[in-house]
Design an enzyme around this catalytic site. Structure first.
Site, PDB file in Angstrom:
ATOM      1  N   ARG A 155       0.895  -0.954   0.088  1.00  0.00           N
ATOM      2  CA  ARG A 155       0.042  -0.154   0.128  1.00  0.00           C
ATOM      3  C   ARG A 155       0.977   1.282   0.111  1.00  0.00           C
ATOM      4  NH1 ARG A 155      -2.008   3.572   3.353  1.00  0.00           N
ATOM      5  NH2 ARG A 155      -4.334   4.030   3.568  1.00  0.00           N
ATOM      6  N   SER A 162     -13.125  -2.348   1.836  1.00  0.00           N
ATOM      7  CA  SER A 162     -13.423  -1.978   2.913  1.00  0.00           C
ATOM      8  C   SER A 162     -14.205  -1.474   3.089  1.00  0.00           C
ATOM      9  CB  SER A 162     -12.031  -0.495   3.298  1.00  0.00           C
ATOM     10  OG  SER A 162     -11.352  -0.844   3.198  1.00  0.00           O
ATOM     11  N   LYS A 177      -3.497   6.606   8.993  1.00  0.00           N
ATOM     12  CA  LYS A 177      -4.300   7.065   7.935  1.00  0.00           C
ATOM     13  C   LYS A 177      -5.323   8.362   7.778  1.00  0.00           C
ATOM     14  CE  LYS A 177      -7.798   5.462   4.984  1.00  0.00           C
ATOM     15  NZ  LYS A 177      -8.798   4.388   3.877  1.00  0.00           N
TER      16      LYS A 177
END
Ligand code: 3NM
Length: 205
Positions: free
Chosen positions: A40, A111, A140
């Site tokens: 990611r 998600s 995040k």
């Protein structure tokens, strides 16, 4: 091993999360017993273009050697070059039905952070759900409101047979709560990548 067992200890990582060589972090995490990995590269400090592809190749190779599932976070262009086992998509990405049509045989994770997202998603097209943020996270910056382990319980009731992975603020101290609420696995970034003893942290999870 079935998918839910393979999602048990799921390391999510990109260069932006690493204070040392990402390949070394991955090796130490594999030594500790991770079962899945998601590449990611996202946000400040992340790689793009050739640099992203080159690091992806090395990480992918390491996962292949060790029989660890390798996922790409939303970058559909990297799925084939890196021979990813699967793709993890968020709510802002291409919808799951389209991704399924493009990649009929890949594992697809999605998600979901609230009931509205579930209602608006093609849940039938995915192989597992990522649920979060379970706890508070600094990793995040645009994380949605904290959902707590209650969100896992809700999803588990609605989808008894679909693998569910919790994410967001999960550490060795709270991972068992996530599993007890009904998750099949925990997805972790900083508690692993910033650990002084990565292998032991993964073992303790
Ligand atoms: N997704 P850490 S929370 C990548 O809620 C990601 O969907 C989230 O990092 C979500 O383990 C998150 O360091 C960050 O808290 C997880």
């Amino acid at each position: 091993m079935n998918l839910s067992s393979k999602l048990r200890k799921y390391l999510v990582m990109g260069s932006q999360n690493c204070k040392k060589d990402p390949l070394v972090i991955l090796e130490e995490a594999i030594d500790g017993g991770i079962t899945a990995f998601q590449y990611r590269e996202k946000g400040p400090g992340s790689r793009s273009g050739k640099e992203k592809l080159d690091l992806g190749r090395k990480l992918r190779e390491k996962c292949k050697e060790n029989d660890i599932l390798f996922f790409i976070n939303d970058d559909l262009d990297l799925v084939e070059p890196l021979e990813a086992d699967g793709i993890h998509i968020g709510q802002d990405d291409e919808d799951a039905e389209k991704v399924r049509a493009l990649f009929p045989k890949k594992i697809i994770g999605l998600s979901v952070s609230n009931t509205e997202e579930v209602t608006n998603s093609f849940i039938d097209s995915v192989d597992y759900l990522g649920a979060g943020p379970i706890f508070s996270t600094n990793t995040k910056k645009d994380a949605k409101p904290i959902v707590g382990t209650a969100w896992i319980t809700t999803l588990r009731k609605a989808y008894p047979d679909l693998p569910i992975v919790g994410i967001g603020g999960i550490t060795t101290m709270n991972a068992s709560e996530v599993i007890r609420a009904g998750a099949d696995g925990v997805a972790v970034i900083s508690d692993i990548t910033h650990s002084k003893n990565i292998s032991r942290t993964v073992k303790n999870l």
